[in-house]
Scaffold this motif. Structure first.
Motif, PDB file in Angstrom:
ATOM      1  N   THR A   1       0.837  -1.211   0.000  1.00  0.00           N
ATOM      2  CA  THR A   1       0.000   0.000   0.000  1.00  0.00           C
ATOM      3  C   THR A   1       0.868   1.256   0.000  1.00  0.00           C
ATOM      4  O   THR A   1       0.393   2.339  -0.330  1.00  0.00           O
ATOM      5  N   GLN A   2       2.148   1.104   0.366  1.00  0.00           N
ATOM      6  CA  GLN A   2       3.034   2.263   0.485  1.00  0.00           C
ATOM      7  C   GLN A   2       4.174   2.230  -0.531  1.00  0.00           C
ATOM      8  O   GLN A   2       4.913   3.208  -0.647  1.00  0.00           O
ATOM      9  N   ASN A   3       4.344   1.100  -1.221  1.00  0.00           N
ATOM     10  CA  ASN A   3       5.476   0.920  -2.128  1.00  0.00           C
ATOM     11  C   ASN A   3       5.022   0.105  -3.336  1.00  0.00           C
ATOM     12  O   ASN A   3       4.153  -0.748  -3.220  1.00  0.00           O
TER      13      ASN A   3
ATOM     14  N   PRO B   1      -6.034   7.941  13.143  1.00  0.00           N
ATOM     15  CA  PRO B   1      -6.216   6.781  12.254  1.00  0.00           C
ATOM     16  C   PRO B   1      -4.990   6.429  11.430  1.00  0.00           C
ATOM     17  O   PRO B   1      -5.049   5.555  10.568  1.00  0.00           O
ATOM     18  N   TYR B   2      -3.851   7.114  11.702  1.00  0.00           N
ATOM     19  CA  TYR B   2      -2.739   7.052  10.744  1.00  0.00           C
ATOM     20  C   TYR B   2      -2.158   5.653  10.537  1.00  0.00           C
ATOM     21  O   TYR B   2      -1.531   5.393   9.506  1.00  0.00           O
ATOM     22  N   ALA B   3      -2.310   4.754  11.512  1.00  0.00           N
ATOM     23  CA  ALA B   3      -1.669   3.428  11.380  1.00  0.00           C
ATOM     24  C   ALA B   3      -2.319   2.578  10.286  1.00  0.00           C
ATOM     25  O   ALA B   3      -1.707   1.625   9.803  1.00  0.00           O
ATOM     26  N   ARG B   4      -3.554   2.897   9.910  1.00  0.00           N
ATOM     27  CA  ARG B   4      -4.194   2.332   8.720  1.00  0.00           C
ATOM     28  C   ARG B   4      -3.996   0.827   8.527  1.00  0.00           C
ATOM     29  O   ARG B   4      -3.338   0.420   7.550  1.00  0.00           O
ATOM     30  N   PRO B   5      -4.583  -0.008   9.360  1.00  0.00           N
ATOM     31  CA  PRO B   5      -4.372  -1.454   9.172  1.00  0.00           C
ATOM     32  C   PRO B   5      -4.824  -1.900   7.786  1.00  0.00           C
ATOM     33  O   PRO B   5      -5.913  -1.558   7.331  1.00  0.00           O
ATOM     34  N   GLY B   6      -3.964  -2.641   7.116  1.00  0.00           N
ATOM     35  CA  GLY B   6      -4.286  -3.112   5.770  1.00  0.00           C
ATOM     36  C   GLY B   6      -4.384  -1.992   4.747  1.00  0.00           C
ATOM     37  O   GLY B   6      -4.853  -2.210   3.631  1.00  0.00           O
ATOM     38  N   GLY B   7      -3.931  -0.781   5.116  1.00  0.00           N
ATOM     39  CA  GLY B   7      -3.990   0.344   4.200  1.00  0.00           C
ATOM     40  C   GLY B   7      -5.371   0.992   4.098  1.00  0.00           C
ATOM     41  O   GLY B   7      -5.615   1.836   3.230  1.00  0.00           O
ATOM     42  N   ILE B   8      -6.292   0.632   5.003  1.00  0.00           N
ATOM     43  CA  ILE B   8      -7.636   1.228   5.026  1.00  0.00           C
ATOM     44  C   ILE B   8      -7.528   2.756   5.050  1.00  0.00           C
ATOM     45  O   ILE B   8      -6.586   3.310   5.624  1.00  0.00           O
TER      46      ILE B   8
ATOM     47  N   GLN C   1     -12.619   5.650   6.605  1.00  0.00           N
ATOM     48  CA  GLN C   1     -13.202   4.326   6.873  1.00  0.00           C
ATOM     49  C   GLN C   1     -12.768   3.807   8.240  1.00  0.00           C
ATOM     50  O   GLN C   1     -13.556   3.208   8.965  1.00  0.00           O
ATOM     51  N   TYR C   2     -11.499   4.012   8.535  1.00  0.00           N
ATOM     52  CA  TYR C   2     -10.978   3.507   9.814  1.00  0.00           C
ATOM     53  C   TYR C   2     -11.662   4.243  10.971  1.00  0.00           C
ATOM     54  O   TYR C   2     -12.064   3.630  11.976  1.00  0.00           O
ATOM     55  N   THR C   3     -11.823   5.559  10.803  1.00  0.00           N
ATOM     56  CA  THR C   3     -12.511   6.336  11.840  1.00  0.00           C
ATOM     57  C   THR C   3     -13.946   5.860  12.001  1.00  0.00           C
ATOM     58  O   THR C   3     -14.461   5.760  13.132  1.00  0.00           O
ATOM     59  N   ALA C   4     -14.594   5.520  10.894  1.00  0.00           N
ATOM     60  CA  ALA C   4     -15.982   5.046  10.962  1.00  0.00           C
ATOM     61  C   ALA C   4     -16.081   3.755  11.778  1.00  0.00           C
ATOM     62  O   ALA C   4     -17.037   3.569  12.547  1.00  0.00           O
ATOM     63  N   SER C   5     -15.076   2.894  11.633  1.00  0.00           N
ATOM     64  CA  SER C   5     -15.148   1.636  12.391  1.00  0.00           C
ATOM     65  C   SER C   5     -14.977   1.902  13.885  1.00  0.00           C
ATOM     66  O   SER C   5     -15.616   1.249  14.713  1.00  0.00           O
ATOM     67  N   ALA C   6     -14.138   2.859  14.231  1.00  0.00           N
ATOM     68  CA  ALA C   6     -14.010   3.240  15.648  1.00  0.00           C
ATOM     69  C   ALA C   6     -15.302   3.884  16.137  1.00  0.00           C
ATOM     70  O   ALA C   6     -15.775   3.612  17.256  1.00  0.00           O
ATOM     71  N   ALA C   7     -15.892   4.731  15.288  1.00  0.00           N
ATOM     72  CA  ALA C   7     -17.134   5.435  15.673  1.00  0.00           C
ATOM     73  C   ALA C   7     -18.270   4.449  15.931  1.00  0.00           C
ATOM     74  O   ALA C   7     -19.095   4.658  16.831  1.00  0.00           O
ATOM     75  N   ASN C   8     -18.317   3.381  15.152  1.00  0.00           N
ATOM     76  CA  ASN C   8     -19.338   2.341  15.359  1.00  0.00           C
ATOM     77  C   ASN C   8     -19.300   1.801  16.779  1.00  0.00           C
ATOM     78  O   ASN C   8     -20.340   1.538  17.375  1.00  0.00           O
ATOM     79  N   PHE C   9     -18.099   1.591  17.268  1.00  0.00           N
ATOM     80  CA  PHE C   9     -17.987   1.103  18.648  1.00  0.00           C
ATOM     81  C   PHE C   9     -18.356   2.205  19.637  1.00  0.00           C
ATOM     82  O   PHE C   9     -19.141   1.990  20.557  1.00  0.00           O
ATOM     83  N   PHE C  10     -17.782   3.389  19.467  1.00  0.00           N
ATOM     84  CA  PHE C  10     -17.926   4.408  20.512  1.00  0.00           C
ATOM     85  C   PHE C  10     -19.331   4.990  20.595  1.00  0.00           C
ATOM     86  O   PHE C  10     -19.723   5.506  21.642  1.00  0.00           O
TER      87      PHE C  10
END
Lengths: 239, 239
Positions: free
Chosen positions: A187-189, B43-50, B54-63
Protein backbone atom coordinates in the motif's frame (compact mmCIF):
# COMPACT_ATOMS: atom_id res chain seq x y z
CA UNK A 1 32.58 -4.62 -18.49
CA UNK A 2 31.64 -7.34 -21.00
CA UNK A 3 31.97 -10.87 -19.73
CA UNK A 4 31.32 -9.96 -16.09
CA UNK A 5 28.64 -12.16 -14.62
CA UNK A 6 27.29 -11.29 -11.16
CA UNK A 7 26.94 -14.46 -9.10
CA UNK A 8 24.65 -14.10 -6.14
CA UNK A 9 22.90 -16.43 -3.70
CA UNK A 10 20.28 -15.00 -1.38
CA UNK A 11 19.11 -17.60 1.13
CA UNK A 12 16.05 -17.36 3.34
CA UNK A 13 17.95 -18.71 6.33
CA UNK A 14 21.51 -19.77 7.20
CA UNK A 15 20.36 -22.90 8.94
CA UNK A 16 17.53 -25.39 8.58
CA UNK A 17 15.94 -26.94 11.64
CA UNK A 18 17.92 -29.99 12.74
CA UNK A 19 20.87 -29.14 10.49
CA UNK A 20 24.20 -27.43 11.01
CA UNK A 21 25.10 -23.92 9.87
CA UNK A 22 24.82 -23.60 6.04
CA UNK A 23 24.57 -27.42 5.69
CA UNK A 24 21.66 -27.32 3.23
CA UNK A 25 23.56 -24.87 0.98
CA UNK A 26 26.90 -26.66 1.07
CA UNK A 27 26.73 -28.35 -2.37
CA UNK A 28 25.61 -25.07 -3.91
CA UNK A 29 28.33 -23.09 -2.17
CA UNK A 30 31.06 -25.51 -3.33
CA UNK A 31 30.15 -24.49 -6.84
CA UNK A 32 29.36 -20.84 -6.10
CA UNK A 33 32.73 -20.24 -4.44
CA UNK A 34 34.79 -22.59 -6.65
CA UNK A 35 38.34 -21.26 -6.93
CA UNK A 36 37.89 -18.78 -4.07
CA UNK A 37 40.60 -18.83 -1.40
CA UNK A 38 39.50 -15.93 0.82
CA UNK A 39 36.02 -14.67 1.62
CA UNK A 40 35.11 -11.36 3.25
CA UNK A 41 32.46 -11.78 5.95
CA UNK A 42 30.07 -8.94 6.78
CA UNK A 43 29.22 -9.59 10.45
CA UNK A 44 27.30 -6.41 11.27
CA UNK A 45 23.86 -8.02 11.71
CA UNK A 46 25.17 -9.65 14.92
CA UNK A 47 22.46 -12.21 15.77
CA UNK A 48 21.70 -12.05 19.47
CA UNK A 49 24.22 -9.22 19.78
CA UNK A 50 27.20 -11.60 19.24
CA UNK A 51 30.44 -9.68 18.69
CA UNK A 52 31.89 -9.32 15.20
CA UNK A 53 34.95 -11.53 15.79
CA UNK A 54 32.92 -14.38 17.30
CA UNK A 55 30.41 -14.21 14.50
CA UNK A 56 33.19 -14.27 11.91
CA UNK A 57 34.72 -17.29 13.65
CA UNK A 58 31.46 -19.21 13.30
CA UNK A 59 31.38 -18.47 9.57
CA UNK A 60 35.07 -19.41 9.30
CA UNK A 61 34.35 -22.79 10.93
CA UNK A 62 32.06 -23.63 8.07
CA UNK A 63 34.14 -22.19 5.25
CA UNK A 64 37.34 -23.92 6.28
CA UNK A 65 35.59 -27.16 5.31
CA UNK A 66 35.50 -25.69 1.78
CA UNK A 67 39.16 -24.64 1.99
CA UNK A 68 38.21 -20.95 2.18
CA UNK A 69 39.69 -18.51 4.70
CA UNK A 70 37.36 -15.88 6.14
CA UNK A 71 38.18 -12.24 6.93
CA UNK A 72 36.14 -10.07 9.27
CA UNK A 73 35.05 -6.85 7.54
CA UNK A 74 34.58 -5.18 10.93
CA UNK A 75 38.29 -5.72 11.67
CA UNK A 76 39.48 -4.08 8.44
CA UNK A 77 41.31 -0.76 8.83
CA UNK A 78 39.80 0.42 5.57
CA UNK A 79 36.55 -1.51 5.09
CA UNK A 80 35.76 0.08 1.70
CA UNK A 81 39.17 -1.08 0.44
CA UNK A 82 38.62 -4.54 1.93
CA UNK A 83 35.40 -4.78 -0.07
CA UNK A 84 37.06 -3.49 -3.21
CA UNK A 85 39.72 -6.19 -2.91
CA UNK A 86 37.42 -9.01 -1.81
CA UNK A 87 37.46 -12.23 -3.83
CA UNK A 88 34.01 -13.10 -2.50
CA UNK A 89 31.57 -11.76 0.09
CA UNK A 90 29.17 -13.30 2.60
CA UNK A 91 26.74 -11.24 4.67
CA UNK A 92 25.36 -13.21 7.62
CA UNK A 93 21.95 -12.87 9.25
CA UNK A 94 20.89 -11.21 12.46
CA UNK A 95 19.17 -7.87 12.86
CA UNK A 96 18.64 -6.09 9.53
CA UNK A 97 18.37 -2.65 11.14
CA UNK A 98 21.77 -3.01 12.79
CA UNK A 99 23.28 -4.32 9.55
CA UNK A 100 21.86 -1.53 7.39
CA UNK A 101 22.64 1.15 9.96
CA UNK A 102 26.30 0.07 9.96
CA UNK A 103 26.56 -0.21 6.17
CA UNK A 104 25.19 3.31 5.70
CA UNK A 105 27.17 4.81 8.57
CA UNK A 106 30.41 3.39 7.20
CA UNK A 107 29.49 4.34 3.63
CA UNK A 108 29.77 0.74 2.44
CA UNK A 109 26.45 0.11 0.69
CA UNK A 110 27.58 1.29 -2.74
CA UNK A 111 31.04 -0.30 -2.38
CA UNK A 112 29.41 -3.65 -1.67
CA UNK A 113 27.04 -3.33 -4.60
CA UNK A 114 29.82 -2.36 -6.97
CA UNK A 115 32.05 -5.28 -5.95
CA UNK A 116 29.20 -7.77 -6.41
CA UNK A 117 28.32 -6.33 -9.81
CA UNK A 118 32.00 -6.65 -10.76
CA UNK A 119 31.59 -10.39 -10.33
CA UNK A 120 32.76 -11.19 -6.79
CA UNK A 121 30.51 -14.10 -5.76
CA UNK A 122 28.05 -12.97 -3.05
CA UNK A 123 26.18 -14.97 -0.46
CA UNK A 124 23.59 -13.43 1.84
CA UNK A 125 21.41 -15.31 4.29
CA UNK A 126 18.42 -13.96 6.18
CA UNK A 127 19.27 -10.26 6.84
CA UNK A 128 22.13 -10.66 4.35
CA UNK A 129 19.59 -11.82 1.74
CA UNK A 130 17.10 -9.10 2.60
CA UNK A 131 19.67 -6.41 1.76
CA UNK A 132 19.98 -7.86 -1.73
CA UNK A 133 16.57 -6.29 -2.40
CA UNK A 134 15.76 -2.68 -3.20
CA UNK A 135 15.00 -1.77 0.40
CA UNK A 136 14.90 -3.41 3.82
CA UNK A 137 11.18 -2.60 3.95
CA UNK A 138 10.15 -6.25 4.12
CA UNK A 139 12.42 -7.40 6.92
CA UNK A 140 10.86 -9.23 9.88
CA UNK A 141 13.25 -7.66 12.36
CA UNK A 142 12.68 -5.17 15.15
CA UNK A 143 13.83 -1.57 14.59
CA UNK A 144 16.36 -1.70 17.41
CA UNK A 145 18.54 1.03 15.86
CA UNK A 146 17.75 3.83 13.39
CA UNK A 147 19.50 3.51 10.01
CA UNK A 148 20.23 6.60 7.90
CA UNK A 149 18.07 5.06 5.15
CA UNK A 150 16.15 1.87 4.44
CA UNK A 151 17.70 1.63 0.94
CA UNK A 152 19.75 -1.51 0.41
CA UNK A 153 21.88 -3.09 -2.33
CA UNK A 154 19.28 -3.52 -5.06
CA UNK A 155 21.06 -6.53 -6.54
CA UNK A 156 17.63 -7.70 -7.71
CA UNK A 157 14.70 -5.58 -8.86
CA UNK A 158 12.40 -6.56 -6.00
CA UNK A 159 12.29 -6.90 -2.23
CA UNK A 160 12.84 -10.06 -0.21
CA UNK A 161 11.03 -11.34 2.85
CA UNK A 162 13.31 -13.97 4.39
CA UNK A 163 12.00 -16.73 6.68
CA UNK A 164 8.67 -16.40 4.91
CA UNK A 165 5.95 -18.34 6.69
CA UNK A 166 2.24 -18.24 5.97
CA UNK A 167 -0.55 -17.63 8.46
CA UNK A 168 -0.92 -16.83 12.14
CA UNK A 169 1.66 -17.22 14.90
CA UNK A 170 -1.01 -19.22 16.79
CA UNK A 171 -4.66 -19.99 15.99
CA UNK A 172 -6.06 -17.34 18.37
CA UNK A 173 -3.31 -14.75 17.84
CA UNK A 174 -4.49 -11.42 16.41
CA UNK A 175 -1.14 -10.00 15.28
CA UNK A 176 -0.88 -9.48 11.53
CA UNK A 177 0.10 -12.47 9.41
CA UNK A 178 3.14 -12.24 7.18
CA UNK A 179 0.81 -11.94 4.19
CA UNK A 180 -0.96 -8.95 5.77
CA UNK A 181 2.32 -7.25 6.59
CA UNK A 182 3.59 -7.58 3.02
CA UNK A 183 0.23 -6.43 1.65
CA UNK A 184 0.59 -3.32 3.85
CA UNK A 185 4.07 -2.77 2.37
CA UNK A 186 2.46 -2.71 -1.07
CA UNK A 187 0.00 0.00 0.00
CA UNK A 188 3.03 2.26 0.49
CA UNK A 189 5.48 0.92 -2.13
CA UNK A 190 5.31 -0.37 -5.68
CA UNK A 191 8.13 -2.90 -5.28
CA UNK A 192 7.37 -6.60 -5.87
CA UNK A 193 8.16 -8.82 -2.89
CA UNK A 194 9.40 -12.40 -2.87
CA UNK A 195 8.21 -14.27 0.22
CA UNK A 196 11.14 -16.69 0.47
CA UNK A 197 10.51 -19.72 2.68
CA UNK A 198 13.25 -21.48 4.60
CA UNK A 199 14.94 -24.11 2.45
CA UNK A 200 14.86 -21.94 -0.67
CA UNK A 201 17.12 -19.30 -2.12
CA UNK A 202 17.38 -16.88 -4.99
CA UNK A 203 20.20 -17.48 -7.44
CA UNK A 204 21.48 -14.71 -9.70
CA UNK A 205 23.72 -15.72 -12.57
CA UNK A 206 24.19 -12.71 -14.81
CA UNK A 207 20.76 -11.76 -16.15
CA UNK A 208 19.15 -14.97 -14.88
CA UNK A 209 17.42 -14.80 -11.52
CA UNK A 210 15.88 -18.07 -10.40
CA UNK A 211 14.21 -19.59 -7.38
CA UNK A 212 16.13 -22.60 -6.07
CA UNK A 213 15.82 -24.99 -3.16
CA UNK A 214 12.96 -27.02 -1.76
CA UNK A 215 9.98 -24.69 -1.31
CA UNK A 216 7.88 -22.53 -3.64
CA UNK A 217 7.97 -18.77 -3.06
CA UNK A 218 4.97 -16.52 -2.61
CA UNK A 219 5.08 -13.46 -4.87
CA UNK A 220 3.39 -10.20 -3.90
CA UNK A 221 2.78 -7.49 -6.47
CA UNK A 222 0.66 -4.38 -6.17
CA UNK A 223 -2.98 -4.81 -7.19
CA UNK A 224 -2.57 -8.57 -7.66
CA UNK A 225 -3.44 -11.54 -5.53
CA UNK A 226 -0.28 -13.14 -4.12
CA UNK A 227 0.75 -16.12 -6.22
CA UNK A 228 3.06 -19.05 -5.79
CA UNK A 229 6.07 -19.76 -8.02
CA UNK A 230 7.69 -23.19 -8.01
CA UNK A 231 11.38 -23.89 -7.59
CA UNK A 232 13.16 -23.32 -10.91
CA UNK A 233 11.05 -20.28 -11.82
CA UNK A 234 12.63 -17.17 -13.22
CA UNK A 235 12.11 -14.19 -10.90
CA UNK A 236 12.13 -11.60 -13.63
CA UNK A 237 9.61 -9.05 -12.35
CA UNK A 238 10.92 -5.59 -11.70
CA UNK A 239 9.83 -2.56 -9.76
CA UNK B 1 -0.65 21.70 37.14
CA UNK B 2 -1.63 20.19 40.51
CA UNK B 3 -4.60 17.89 40.43
CA UNK B 4 -4.03 16.76 36.86
CA UNK B 5 -4.04 13.01 36.59
CA UNK B 6 -3.00 11.41 33.28
CA UNK B 7 -5.37 8.58 32.43
CA UNK B 8 -4.00 6.16 29.90
CA UNK B 9 -4.86 2.69 28.64
CA UNK B 10 -2.39 0.88 26.38
CA UNK B 11 -3.87 -2.35 25.07
CA UNK B 12 -1.96 -5.15 23.38
CA UNK B 13 -4.69 -5.57 20.77
CA UNK B 14 -7.97 -3.92 19.78
CA UNK B 15 -9.74 -7.23 19.33
CA UNK B 16 -9.57 -10.66 20.89
CA UNK B 17 -10.07 -13.77 18.78
CA UNK B 18 -13.78 -14.52 18.44
CA UNK B 19 -14.82 -11.14 19.84
CA UNK B 20 -15.90 -7.86 18.30
CA UNK B 21 -13.76 -4.71 18.09
CA UNK B 22 -12.79 -3.47 21.60
CA UNK B 23 -15.32 -5.84 23.20
CA UNK B 24 -12.95 -7.08 25.90
CA UNK B 25 -12.11 -3.50 26.92
CA UNK B 26 -15.69 -2.17 26.94
CA UNK B 27 -16.30 -2.23 30.73
CA UNK B 28 -12.94 -0.52 31.27
CA UNK B 29 -13.58 2.09 28.58
CA UNK B 30 -17.01 2.98 30.04
CA UNK B 31 -15.15 4.08 33.13
CA UNK B 32 -12.06 5.47 31.37
CA UNK B 33 -14.14 7.74 29.13
CA UNK B 34 -16.91 8.53 31.64
CA UNK B 35 -18.28 12.02 30.94
CA UNK B 36 -16.60 12.24 27.54
CA UNK B 37 -18.84 13.30 24.64
CA UNK B 38 -16.33 13.52 21.79
CA UNK B 39 -13.19 11.51 21.16
CA UNK B 40 -10.42 12.33 18.70
CA UNK B 41 -9.34 9.28 16.69
CA UNK B 42 -5.79 8.99 15.35
CA UNK B 43 -6.22 6.78 12.25
CA UNK B 44 -2.74 7.05 10.74
CA UNK B 45 -1.67 3.43 11.38
CA UNK B 46 -4.19 2.33 8.72
CA UNK B 47 -4.37 -1.45 9.17
CA UNK B 48 -4.29 -3.11 5.77
CA UNK B 49 -3.99 0.34 4.20
CA UNK B 50 -7.64 1.23 5.03
CA UNK B 51 -8.34 4.92 4.43
CA UNK B 52 -8.52 7.33 7.35
CA UNK B 53 -12.27 8.01 7.07
CA UNK B 54 -13.20 4.33 6.87
CA UNK B 55 -10.98 3.51 9.81
CA UNK B 56 -12.51 6.34 11.84
CA UNK B 57 -15.98 5.05 10.96
CA UNK B 58 -15.15 1.64 12.39
CA UNK B 59 -14.01 3.24 15.65
CA UNK B 60 -17.13 5.44 15.67
CA UNK B 61 -19.34 2.34 15.36
CA UNK B 62 -17.99 1.10 18.65
CA UNK B 63 -17.93 4.41 20.51
CA UNK B 64 -21.49 5.34 19.64
CA UNK B 65 -22.51 2.42 21.87
CA UNK B 66 -20.88 4.40 24.70
CA UNK B 67 -22.61 7.63 23.61
CA UNK B 68 -19.32 9.11 22.36
CA UNK B 69 -18.91 10.84 18.99
CA UNK B 70 -15.63 10.28 17.14
CA UNK B 71 -13.66 12.82 15.10
CA UNK B 72 -11.05 11.89 12.50
CA UNK B 73 -7.73 13.63 13.24
CA UNK B 74 -6.70 13.17 9.59
CA UNK B 75 -9.69 15.30 8.52
CA UNK B 76 -8.83 18.23 10.82
CA UNK B 77 -7.70 21.43 9.10
CA UNK B 78 -5.35 22.10 12.00
CA UNK B 79 -4.50 18.75 13.55
CA UNK B 80 -2.33 20.24 16.32
CA UNK B 81 -5.26 22.41 17.36
CA UNK B 82 -7.62 19.44 17.18
CA UNK B 83 -5.35 17.60 19.60
CA UNK B 84 -5.07 20.63 21.87
CA UNK B 85 -8.87 20.83 22.08
CA UNK B 86 -9.52 17.09 22.31
CA UNK B 87 -11.59 15.82 25.23
CA UNK B 88 -10.09 12.36 24.80
CA UNK B 89 -7.86 10.57 22.29
CA UNK B 90 -7.74 7.06 20.80
CA UNK B 91 -4.91 5.87 18.56
CA UNK B 92 -5.85 2.73 16.66
CA UNK B 93 -3.57 -0.08 15.54
CA UNK B 94 -2.10 -0.89 12.16
CA UNK B 95 1.43 -0.24 10.96
CA UNK B 96 3.57 1.53 13.57
CA UNK B 97 6.01 2.90 10.98
CA UNK B 98 3.21 4.61 9.05
CA UNK B 99 1.72 5.97 12.28
CA UNK B 100 5.01 7.34 13.60
CA UNK B 101 6.06 8.69 10.20
CA UNK B 102 2.81 10.69 10.01
CA UNK B 103 2.99 11.95 13.60
CA UNK B 104 6.54 13.22 13.10
CA UNK B 105 5.89 14.63 9.64
CA UNK B 106 2.88 16.56 10.89
CA UNK B 107 4.71 17.64 14.06
CA UNK B 108 2.09 16.04 16.30
CA UNK B 109 4.11 13.84 18.63
CA UNK B 110 4.71 16.50 21.27
CA UNK B 111 1.17 17.92 20.94
CA UNK B 112 -0.26 14.47 21.62
CA UNK B 113 1.98 13.90 24.59
CA UNK B 114 1.18 17.28 26.07
CA UNK B 115 -2.59 16.81 25.75
CA UNK B 116 -2.43 13.38 27.41
CA UNK B 117 -0.28 14.71 30.26
CA UNK B 118 -2.85 17.51 30.70
CA UNK B 119 -5.37 14.80 31.58
CA UNK B 120 -7.25 14.01 28.35
CA UNK B 121 -8.00 10.27 28.66
CA UNK B 122 -5.92 8.30 26.14
CA UNK B 123 -6.50 4.90 24.66
CA UNK B 124 -4.00 3.19 22.39
CA UNK B 125 -4.22 -0.32 21.04
CA UNK B 126 -1.51 -2.29 19.28
CA UNK B 127 0.51 0.34 17.33
CA UNK B 128 -1.35 2.98 19.37
CA UNK B 129 -0.09 1.29 22.55
CA UNK B 130 3.44 0.85 21.23
CA UNK B 131 3.80 4.62 20.76
CA UNK B 132 3.04 5.12 24.45
CA UNK B 133 6.56 3.82 25.07
CA UNK B 134 9.85 5.68 24.76
CA UNK B 135 10.48 4.49 21.22
CA UNK B 136 8.85 2.32 18.57
CA UNK B 137 11.93 0.08 18.73
CA UNK B 138 9.96 -2.95 19.92
CA UNK B 139 7.18 -2.92 17.35
CA UNK B 140 6.47 -6.13 15.41
CA UNK B 141 5.64 -4.25 12.22
CA UNK B 142 7.42 -4.06 8.90
CA UNK B 143 9.35 -0.86 8.06
CA UNK B 144 7.12 -0.02 5.09
CA UNK B 145 7.86 3.72 5.34
CA UNK B 146 10.80 5.65 6.85
CA UNK B 147 9.88 7.83 9.83
CA UNK B 148 11.95 10.92 10.70
CA UNK B 149 12.68 9.32 14.08
CA UNK B 150 11.76 6.21 16.08
CA UNK B 151 11.05 8.34 19.20
CA UNK B 152 7.47 8.09 20.42
CA UNK B 153 5.31 9.57 23.17
CA UNK B 154 7.15 8.32 26.25
CA UNK B 155 3.97 8.27 28.35
CA UNK B 156 5.61 5.46 30.33
CA UNK B 157 9.29 5.00 31.15
CA UNK B 158 9.70 1.80 29.14
CA UNK B 159 8.98 0.28 25.74
CA UNK B 160 6.03 -1.90 24.81
CA UNK B 161 5.86 -4.98 22.63
CA UNK B 162 2.18 -5.43 21.70
CA UNK B 163 0.72 -8.80 20.69
CA UNK B 164 3.47 -10.43 22.72
CA UNK B 165 3.62 -14.16 22.08
CA UNK B 166 6.28 -16.57 23.27
CA UNK B 167 8.23 -19.04 21.17
CA UNK B 168 8.53 -20.01 17.53
CA UNK B 169 6.11 -19.28 14.67
CA UNK B 170 6.17 -23.03 13.95
CA UNK B 171 8.19 -25.89 15.50
CA UNK B 172 10.70 -26.07 12.60
CA UNK B 173 10.80 -22.34 11.85
CA UNK B 174 14.22 -20.72 12.28
CA UNK B 175 13.15 -17.06 12.39
CA UNK B 176 13.93 -15.33 15.68
CA UNK B 177 11.42 -15.76 18.50
CA UNK B 178 9.87 -12.66 20.05
CA UNK B 179 12.09 -13.20 23.09
CA UNK B 180 15.23 -13.19 20.92
CA UNK B 181 14.10 -10.05 19.10
CA UNK B 182 13.56 -8.16 22.36
CA UNK B 183 16.87 -9.47 23.76
CA UNK B 184 18.54 -8.04 20.63
CA UNK B 185 16.82 -4.69 21.31
CA UNK B 186 18.46 -4.70 24.76
CA UNK B 187 21.92 -5.19 23.22
CA UNK B 188 21.45 -1.77 21.57
CA UNK B 189 19.21 0.04 24.08
CA UNK B 190 18.91 0.30 27.87
CA UNK B 191 15.13 0.67 27.90
CA UNK B 192 13.04 -1.94 29.76
CA UNK B 193 10.45 -3.67 27.60
CA UNK B 194 7.02 -4.94 28.56
CA UNK B 195 6.01 -7.95 26.46
CA UNK B 196 2.25 -7.36 26.58
CA UNK B 197 0.15 -10.38 25.59
CA UNK B 198 -3.24 -10.08 23.97
CA UNK B 199 -5.99 -9.74 26.57
CA UNK B 200 -3.91 -7.49 28.80
CA UNK B 201 -3.31 -3.77 28.96
CA UNK B 202 -1.28 -1.17 30.81
CA UNK B 203 -3.27 1.31 32.88
CA UNK B 204 -1.78 4.64 33.88
CA UNK B 205 -3.61 6.61 36.57
CA UNK B 206 -1.40 9.51 37.58
CA UNK B 207 1.75 8.01 39.08
CA UNK B 208 0.34 4.49 39.16
CA UNK B 209 1.14 2.24 36.21
CA UNK B 210 -0.36 -1.22 36.47
CA UNK B 211 -0.78 -4.35 34.39
CA UNK B 212 -4.44 -5.19 33.86
CA UNK B 213 -6.39 -7.83 31.96
CA UNK B 214 -6.16 -11.58 31.77
CA UNK B 215 -2.52 -12.48 31.02
CA UNK B 216 0.80 -11.94 32.80
CA UNK B 217 3.38 -9.77 31.03
CA UNK B 218 6.98 -10.73 30.32
CA UNK B 219 9.45 -8.06 31.41
CA UNK B 220 12.81 -7.63 29.70
CA UNK B 221 15.57 -5.59 31.30
CA UNK B 222 19.20 -5.34 30.32
CA UNK B 223 21.49 -7.92 31.94
CA UNK B 224 18.56 -9.75 33.56
CA UNK B 225 16.66 -12.87 32.68
CA UNK B 226 13.17 -12.00 31.39
CA UNK B 227 10.62 -12.38 34.19
CA UNK B 228 6.87 -12.61 34.38
CA UNK B 229 4.68 -10.13 36.26
CA UNK B 230 1.09 -11.05 37.13
CA UNK B 231 -1.95 -8.94 36.42
CA UNK B 232 -2.28 -6.21 39.04
CA UNK B 233 1.48 -5.61 39.24
CA UNK B 234 2.89 -2.10 39.28
CA UNK B 235 5.06 -1.43 36.24
CA UNK B 236 7.34 1.04 37.94
CA UNK B 237 10.69 0.34 36.29
CA UNK B 238 12.23 3.18 34.36
CA UNK B 239 14.87 3.57 31.73
Amino acid sequence: MTGIIPKIILGSTSTLSGQTYLQYLRPVLENHFAGIKRLLFVPYARPGGIDHAQYTASAANFFETLGIAVDNLAAAKDPALAIKNAEAIFTGGGNTFVLVQQLHQLGLMSALKQRVLEGAPYLGTSAGANIGGISMGTTNDMPIVYPASFATLGLVGFNINPHFISGRAAPQHMGETRETRIAEFLTQNDTPVVGLPEGSWIQVMGQHITLEGSQPALIFERDKQPYELPVGSELNFKK
